[in-house]
Design a protein around this motif. Structure first.
Motif, mmCIF file in Angstrom:
data_model
loop_
_atom_site.group_PDB
_atom_site.id
_atom_site.type_symbol
_atom_site.label_atom_id
_atom_site.label_comp_id
_atom_site.label_asym_id
_atom_site.label_seq_id
_atom_site.Cartn_x
_atom_site.Cartn_y
_atom_site.Cartn_z
ATOM 1 N N MET A 1 0.844 -1.197 0.000
ATOM 2 C CA MET A 1 0.000 0.000 0.000
ATOM 3 C C MET A 1 0.876 1.242 0.000
ATOM 4 O O MET A 1 1.821 1.317 0.755
ATOM 5 N N THR A 2 0.539 2.211 -0.834
ATOM 6 C CA THR A 2 1.416 3.372 -0.876
ATOM 7 C C THR A 2 0.651 4.653 -1.179
ATOM 8 O O THR A 2 -0.417 4.607 -1.763
ATOM 9 N N ASN A 3 1.229 5.755 -0.715
ATOM 10 C CA ASN A 3 0.706 7.080 -1.054
ATOM 11 C C ASN A 3 1.611 7.785 -2.030
ATOM 12 O O ASN A 3 1.335 8.897 -2.439
ATOM 13 N N THR A 4 2.777 7.185 -2.335
ATOM 14 C CA THR A 4 3.741 7.835 -3.222
ATOM 15 C C THR A 4 3.411 7.468 -4.663
ATOM 16 O O THR A 4 2.786 6.442 -4.893
ATOM 17 N N PRO A 5 3.839 8.228 -5.664
ATOM 18 C CA PRO A 5 4.536 9.489 -5.561
ATOM 19 C C PRO A 5 3.591 10.621 -5.178
ATOM 20 O O PRO A 5 2.416 10.578 -5.524
ATOM 21 N N THR A 6 4.120 11.607 -4.462
ATOM 22 C CA THR A 6 3.251 12.680 -3.981
ATOM 23 C C THR A 6 3.172 13.861 -4.939
ATOM 24 O O THR A 6 2.244 14.638 -4.862
ATOM 25 N N SER A 7 4.151 13.981 -5.851
ATOM 26 C CA SER A 7 4.104 15.128 -6.762
ATOM 27 C C SER A 7 3.079 14.872 -7.862
ATOM 28 O O SER A 7 2.950 13.744 -8.336
ATOM 29 N N PRO A 8 2.330 15.920 -8.261
ATOM 30 C CA PRO A 8 1.329 15.713 -9.309
ATOM 31 C C PRO A 8 2.019 15.591 -10.659
ATOM 32 O O PRO A 8 3.177 15.988 -10.802
ATOM 33 N N PRO A 9 1.338 15.047 -11.664
ATOM 34 C CA PRO A 9 1.948 14.977 -12.994
ATOM 35 C C PRO A 9 2.089 16.382 -13.579
ATOM 36 O O PRO A 9 1.402 17.304 -13.157
ATOM 37 N N HIS A 10 2.991 16.536 -14.557
ATOM 38 C CA HIS A 10 3.159 17.834 -15.209
ATOM 39 C C HIS A 10 2.420 17.861 -16.546
ATOM 40 O O HIS A 10 2.162 18.913 -17.100
ATOM 41 N N GLN A 11 2.135 16.685 -17.079
ATOM 42 C CA GLN A 11 1.544 16.596 -18.414
ATOM 43 C C GLN A 11 0.064 16.968 -18.404
ATOM 44 O O GLN A 11 -0.611 16.790 -17.397
ATOM 45 N N PRO A 12 -0.436 17.468 -19.558
ATOM 46 C CA PRO A 12 -1.877 17.714 -19.648
ATOM 47 C C PRO A 12 -2.674 16.405 -19.491
ATOM 48 O O PRO A 12 -2.244 15.356 -19.966
ATOM 49 N N ILE A 13 -3.805 16.514 -18.804
ATOM 50 C CA ILE A 13 -4.648 15.339 -18.532
ATOM 51 C C ILE A 13 -6.056 15.632 -19.024
ATOM 52 O O ILE A 13 -6.567 16.744 -18.815
ATOM 53 N N ALA A 14 -6.666 14.652 -19.664
ATOM 54 C CA ALA A 14 -8.056 14.816 -20.106
ATOM 55 C C ALA A 14 -8.960 13.866 -19.323
ATOM 56 O O ALA A 14 -8.543 12.766 -18.962
ATOM 57 N N PHE A 15 -10.173 14.316 -19.078
ATOM 58 C CA PHE A 15 -11.192 13.470 -18.459
ATOM 59 C C PHE A 15 -12.338 13.321 -19.431
ATOM 60 O O PHE A 15 -12.836 14.332 -19.949
ATOM 61 N N VAL A 16 -12.757 12.099 -19.690
ATOM 62 C CA VAL A 16 -13.982 11.888 -20.450
ATOM 63 C C VAL A 16 -15.031 11.483 -19.423
ATOM 64 O O VAL A 16 -14.918 10.428 -18.791
ATOM 65 N N LEU A 73 -2.486 11.705 -20.748
ATOM 66 C CA LEU A 73 -3.277 10.713 -20.006
ATOM 67 C C LEU A 73 -4.745 11.062 -20.171
ATOM 68 O O LEU A 73 -5.120 12.231 -20.011
ATOM 69 N N VAL A 74 -5.557 10.051 -20.490
ATOM 70 C CA VAL A 74 -7.004 10.263 -20.549
ATOM 71 C C VAL A 74 -7.643 9.419 -19.451
ATOM 72 O O VAL A 74 -7.421 8.200 -19.388
ATOM 73 N N VAL A 75 -8.398 10.081 -18.570
ATOM 74 C CA VAL A 75 -9.092 9.376 -17.492
ATOM 75 C C VAL A 75 -10.529 9.144 -17.948
ATOM 76 O O VAL A 75 -11.233 10.094 -18.306
ATOM 77 N N TRP A 76 -10.940 7.877 -17.916
ATOM 78 C CA TRP A 76 -12.300 7.511 -18.346
ATOM 79 C C TRP A 76 -13.189 7.409 -17.128
ATOM 80 O O TRP A 76 -13.081 6.462 -16.356
ATOM 81 N N ALA A 77 -14.066 8.430 -16.958
ATOM 82 C CA ALA A 77 -14.920 8.505 -15.765
ATOM 83 C C ALA A 77 -16.377 8.616 -16.180
ATOM 84 O O ALA A 77 -17.117 9.465 -15.698
ATOM 85 N N VAL A 78 -16.755 7.756 -17.127
ATOM 86 C CA VAL A 78 -18.160 7.675 -17.551
ATOM 87 C C VAL A 78 -18.779 6.416 -16.961
ATOM 88 O O VAL A 78 -18.069 5.504 -16.534
ATOM 89 N N LYS A 79 -20.105 6.367 -16.943
ATOM 90 C CA LYS A 79 -20.805 5.176 -16.471
ATOM 91 C C LYS A 79 -20.489 4.007 -17.404
ATOM 92 O O LYS A 79 -20.280 4.223 -18.605
ATOM 93 N N PRO A 80 -20.506 2.786 -16.864
ATOM 94 C CA PRO A 80 -20.232 1.622 -17.723
ATOM 95 C C PRO A 80 -21.131 1.593 -18.966
ATOM 96 O O PRO A 80 -20.677 1.238 -20.059
ATOM 97 N N GLN A 81 -22.382 2.018 -18.800
ATOM 98 C CA GLN A 81 -23.356 1.984 -19.895
ATOM 99 C C GLN A 81 -22.972 2.884 -21.064
ATOM 100 O O GLN A 81 -23.369 2.642 -22.198
ATOM 101 N N THR A 82 -22.234 3.978 -20.772
ATOM 102 C CA THR A 82 -21.927 4.953 -21.828
ATOM 103 C C THR A 82 -20.477 4.882 -22.296
ATOM 104 O O THR A 82 -20.076 5.632 -23.180
ATOM 105 N N PHE A 83 -19.706 3.950 -21.714
ATOM 106 C CA PHE A 83 -18.274 3.900 -22.026
ATOM 107 C C PHE A 83 -18.030 3.682 -23.518
ATOM 108 O O PHE A 83 -17.242 4.394 -24.157
ATOM 109 N N LYS A 84 -18.743 2.713 -24.095
ATOM 110 C CA LYS A 84 -18.468 2.370 -25.495
ATOM 111 C C LYS A 84 -18.699 3.573 -26.419
ATOM 112 O O LYS A 84 -17.827 3.918 -27.231
#
Ligand SMILES: NC(=O)c1ccc[n+]([C@@H]2O[C@H](COP(=O)([O-])OP(=O)(O)OC[C@H]3O[C@@H](n4cnc5c(N)ncnc54)[C@H](OP(=O)(O)O)[C@@H]3O)[C@@H](O)[C@H]2O)c1
Length: 278
Positions: A1-16, A73-84
């Protein structure tokens, strides 16, 4: 179990998807110092876009477009029903990125097929991520590199603890335990509060006692080397008040029913993968 790394990423991130889980992760990233300008969000629901703007100063797009192409990095945070559908709309713009899914049930085989890439990390966070107290399990597909893992960890570490699982199917068990788990705690908080009111306490008193008891007992379990049975026995003297309560729960087979409920959650996670997968 870990909390590291603590620094945030520098790259642009997208959320769908810009709902509850996306907001929990975005909040964590901003708290750790990632500028809002480094975050793109695709969110078709007007009200959710307005919430993102007022909470985080992020102007989300109503649909996937060329702006997604700068995301590492793209984070996929949609409901399972709408993922496709969401994946098919976005795939033309996301070929270069690592993909991190938080969707319950949807297997990485399906995601790889829809997105046309193998660089996928599947994960299961939970809503205490909203206050930096989440716990997330992650699973990497074979093509995910060590650098990809670090990037996924940098994002997830802003929301609390995390660990990696070796088998993808374990994520359905994680979903049943910790993904859905906050709801079980709230369910017991409701029951304890209701009992307190029935016994003459005010709602405020009963709720305060219930929340503090959960938080304190969880902290004690976390800090202790003893298993929960031992901690429980220490508050249960024979013939005493706790003994009366535990005996009533044993007669009603509360523990067996609770375990059955978690099996139902895991079965549903597996079913979601079958129902809404490729
Ligand atoms: N909430 C939890 O406790 C929890 C815990 C662990 C994992 N998860 C997982 O996290 C995922 C998201 O859950 P959530 O609670 O955040 O759900 P949510 O609040 O409903 O957020 C999902 C958002 O995605 C949007 N969306 C729908 N279709 C889209 C598309 N084509 N492109 C972009 N966005 C689209 C939805 O908009 P509309 O409302 O217009 O459809 C909605 O605002 C789920 O797969 C869930 O399994 C949730």
């Amino acid at each position: 179990m870990t909390n590291t790394p603590t620094s945030p990423p520098h790259q642009p991130i997208a959320f769908v998807g810009g709902g509850n889980m996306a907001s929990a992760i975005i909040g964590g990233l901003l708290r750790q110092g990632l500028p809002a300008a480094s975050i793109e969000v695709v969110e078709p629901f007007d009200e959710a876009r307005a919430r993102l703007l007022s909470a985080f100063g992020i102007a989300a797009q109503p649909q996937a477009g060329a702006a997604l192409a700068r995301a590492q990095l793209v984070v996929w945070a949609v409901k399972p029903q709408t993922f496709k559908d969401a994946a098919l709309q976005a795939r033309a713009h996301t070929a270069q990125a690592l993909h991190l899914s938080v969707a319950a049930g949807i297997r990485s085989d399906s995601i790889a097929q829809w997105l046309g890439t193998e660089r996928i990390v599947r994960s299961m966070p939970n809503t205490p991520a909203l206050v930096g107290k989440g716990i997330t399990a992650l699973f990497p597909r074979a093509a995910v590199t060590a650098a990809d893992r670090v990037l996924a960890e940098q994002v997830i570490a802003t929301t609390g603890e995390h660990f990696w699982v070796a088998q993808e199917k374990d994520l359905d068990a994680v979903t049943a335990l910790s993904g859905s788990g906050p709801a079980y705690v709230f369910f017991f908080l409701e029951a304890m509060t209701a009992a307190g009111i029935e016994m003459g306490l005010t709602r405020e008193q009963a709720y305060k006692l219930s929340v503090a008891t959960f938080a304190g007992a969880a902290e004690l379990a976390h800090a202790s080397d003893d298993p929960p049975q031992v901690l429980r026995q220490r508050v249960t003297s024979k013939g005493g008040t706790t003994y009366a309560a535990i005996t009533a729960m044993e007669e009603d087979r509360v523990q067996a029913h609770f375990i059955r409920a978690l099996h139902a959650a895991r079965a549903r996670a597996t079913e979601l993968g079958d129902e809404f997968g490729a």
